[in-house]
Design a protein around this motif. Sequence first.
Motif, PDB file in Angstrom:
ATOM      1  N   ASN A 275       0.827  -1.202   0.000  1.00 56.51           N
ATOM      2  CA  ASN A 275       0.000   0.000   0.000  1.00 56.51           C
ATOM      3  C   ASN A 275       0.868   1.262   0.000  1.00 56.51           C
ATOM      4  O   ASN A 275       0.661   2.180   0.790  1.00 56.51           O
ATOM      5  CB  ASN A 275      -0.964  -0.005   1.194  1.00 56.51           C
ATOM      6  N   ILE A 276       1.867   1.276  -0.874  1.00 59.88           N
ATOM      7  CA  ILE A 276       2.768   2.415  -1.000  1.00 59.88           C
ATOM      8  C   ILE A 276       2.467   3.121  -2.314  1.00 59.88           C
ATOM      9  O   ILE A 276       2.415   2.489  -3.370  1.00 59.88           O
ATOM     10  CB  ILE A 276       4.246   1.962  -0.946  1.00 59.88           C
TER      11      ILE A 276
ATOM     12  N   ALA B  36      14.499   2.151  -0.488  1.00 61.98           N
ATOM     13  CA  ALA B  36      13.307   2.951  -0.191  1.00 61.98           C
ATOM     14  C   ALA B  36      12.163   2.058   0.288  1.00 61.98           C
ATOM     15  O   ALA B  36      11.492   2.377   1.274  1.00 61.98           O
ATOM     16  CB  ALA B  36      12.887   3.746  -1.429  1.00 61.98           C
ATOM     17  N   PHE B  37      11.958   0.928  -0.375  1.00 59.49           N
ATOM     18  CA  PHE B  37      10.873   0.038   0.022  1.00 59.49           C
ATOM     19  C   PHE B  37      11.146  -0.641   1.369  1.00 59.49           C
ATOM     20  O   PHE B  37      10.225  -0.928   2.111  1.00 59.49           O
ATOM     21  CB  PHE B  37      10.589  -1.004  -1.072  1.00 59.49           C
ATOM     22  N   LYS B  38      12.408  -0.891   1.687  1.00 57.02           N
ATOM     23  CA  LYS B  38      12.748  -1.506   2.973  1.00 57.02           C
ATOM     24  C   LYS B  38      12.342  -0.635   4.148  1.00 57.02           C
ATOM     25  O   LYS B  38      11.953  -1.134   5.196  1.00 57.02           O
ATOM     26  CB  LYS B  38      14.264  -1.734   3.084  1.00 57.02           C
ATOM     27  N   TYR B  39      12.478   0.674   3.982  1.00 51.52           N
ATOM     28  CA  TYR B  39      12.307   1.588   5.107  1.00 51.52           C
ATOM     29  C   TYR B  39      11.052   2.445   5.033  1.00 51.52           C
ATOM     30  O   TYR B  39      10.899   3.377   5.812  1.00 51.52           O
ATOM     31  CB  TYR B  39      13.549   2.478   5.232  1.00 51.52           C
ATOM     32  N   THR B  40      10.155   2.166   4.085  1.00 52.61           N
ATOM     33  CA  THR B  40       8.926   2.941   3.954  1.00 52.61           C
ATOM     34  C   THR B  40       7.745   2.090   4.411  1.00 52.61           C
ATOM     35  O   THR B  40       7.550   0.980   3.941  1.00 52.61           O
ATOM     36  CB  THR B  40       8.723   3.408   2.493  1.00 52.61           C
ATOM     37  N   LEU B  41       6.986   2.642   5.336  1.00 52.20           N
ATOM     38  CA  LEU B  41       5.858   1.923   5.926  1.00 52.20           C
ATOM     39  C   LEU B  41       4.628   1.966   5.024  1.00 52.20           C
ATOM     40  O   LEU B  41       4.519   2.813   4.126  1.00 52.20           O
ATOM     41  CB  LEU B  41       5.524   2.529   7.292  1.00 52.20           C
TER      42      LEU B  41
ATOM     43  N   TYR C  23      16.449  -1.526  11.882  1.00 49.05           N
ATOM     44  CA  TYR C  23      15.169  -1.074  11.337  1.00 49.05           C
ATOM     45  C   TYR C  23      14.613  -1.974  10.247  1.00 49.05           C
ATOM     46  O   TYR C  23      13.509  -1.757   9.795  1.00 49.05           O
ATOM     47  CB  TYR C  23      15.309   0.346  10.770  1.00 49.05           C
ATOM     48  N   ASN C  24      15.370  -2.943   9.772  1.00 48.08           N
ATOM     49  CA  ASN C  24      14.890  -3.760   8.649  1.00 48.08           C
ATOM     50  C   ASN C  24      15.113  -5.249   8.896  1.00 48.08           C
ATOM     51  O   ASN C  24      15.592  -5.954   8.036  1.00 48.08           O
ATOM     52  CB  ASN C  24      15.539  -3.310   7.337  1.00 48.08           C
TER      53      ASN C  24
ATOM     54  N   ASP D  76      11.583   9.094  -0.465  1.00 47.89           N
ATOM     55  CA  ASP D  76      10.604   8.264   0.241  1.00 47.89           C
ATOM     56  C   ASP D  76      10.129   8.955   1.508  1.00 47.89           C
ATOM     57  O   ASP D  76      10.724   9.918   1.965  1.00 47.89           O
ATOM     58  CB  ASP D  76      11.169   6.873   0.547  1.00 47.89           C
ATOM     59  N   GLU D  77       9.027   8.464   2.034  1.00 50.05           N
ATOM     60  CA  GLU D  77       8.475   8.945   3.303  1.00 50.05           C
ATOM     61  C   GLU D  77       8.728   7.905   4.383  1.00 50.05           C
ATOM     62  O   GLU D  77       7.889   7.654   5.233  1.00 50.05           O
ATOM     63  CB  GLU D  77       6.980   9.211   3.164  1.00 50.05           C
ATOM     64  N   GLY D  78       9.898   7.295   4.322  1.00 43.15           N
ATOM     65  CA  GLY D  78      10.250   6.230   5.254  1.00 43.15           C
ATOM     66  C   GLY D  78      10.675   6.746   6.613  1.00 43.15           C
ATOM     67  O   GLY D  78      10.348   7.864   7.011  1.00 43.15           O
ATOM     68  N   ILE D  79      11.457   5.936   7.310  1.00 47.99           N
ATOM     69  CA  ILE D  79      11.829   6.213   8.695  1.00 47.99           C
ATOM     70  C   ILE D  79      12.893   7.289   8.825  1.00 47.99           C
ATOM     71  O   ILE D  79      13.191   7.744   9.926  1.00 47.99           O
ATOM     72  CB  ILE D  79      12.328   4.930   9.399  1.00 47.99           C
TER      73      ILE D  79
END
Length: 174
Positions: free
Chosen positions: A50-51, A81-86, A131-132, A108-111
């Motif tokens: 859902n990104i 980017a996908f690893k750290y974006t919720l 974090y991953n 990205d809008e990640g952590i």
Amino acid sequence: TERLNNLIQEIIDFRRIETGNKICKTERCDINEICGEIVDAFADLSEENNINFSLDIGVGIIWNSDRSCITTLLHNLLSNAFKYTLHGKSIRIILKVEEGRASISVVDEGIGIAPEKLDSLFQRFETLAKYNILQPSSGIGLPLVKELAEMHHGSSEAPRQPGKGRTFRVTFPL
């Protein structure tokens, strides 16, 4: 299987760069097309998580580059980017041309990144492991991005930004 194959290829590429045996096989490439293919490759992952995943193309960019190097570079930036974006957040690829240079940014809008980690991001084996946990990192993706950008006489950076999220930018001379 594809992920394992990509990791093996990255290790081989990294070793070739390290020993001076990696050669850029340049050809006329449409960077917009390459980015479009990468967006398609990550479409299922973005939907699954859902990104909101988008490509922002300011202008068509065609220049001499090694297509496989640019693909590997983008793949690594997006994997991070996908690893750290919720779930529910967004990732964008932004292409720009300014002053005879092309830039590709992954935003990205990640952590985010702790300020003390910014200086070592492009060093080998550096990870944000705590974090991953579910998506382990080898710590060679960003150093490989840096090396591939430099092989194209470009540069890579992660500009400081306030709050959550991060931007990785690679810039190449046209």
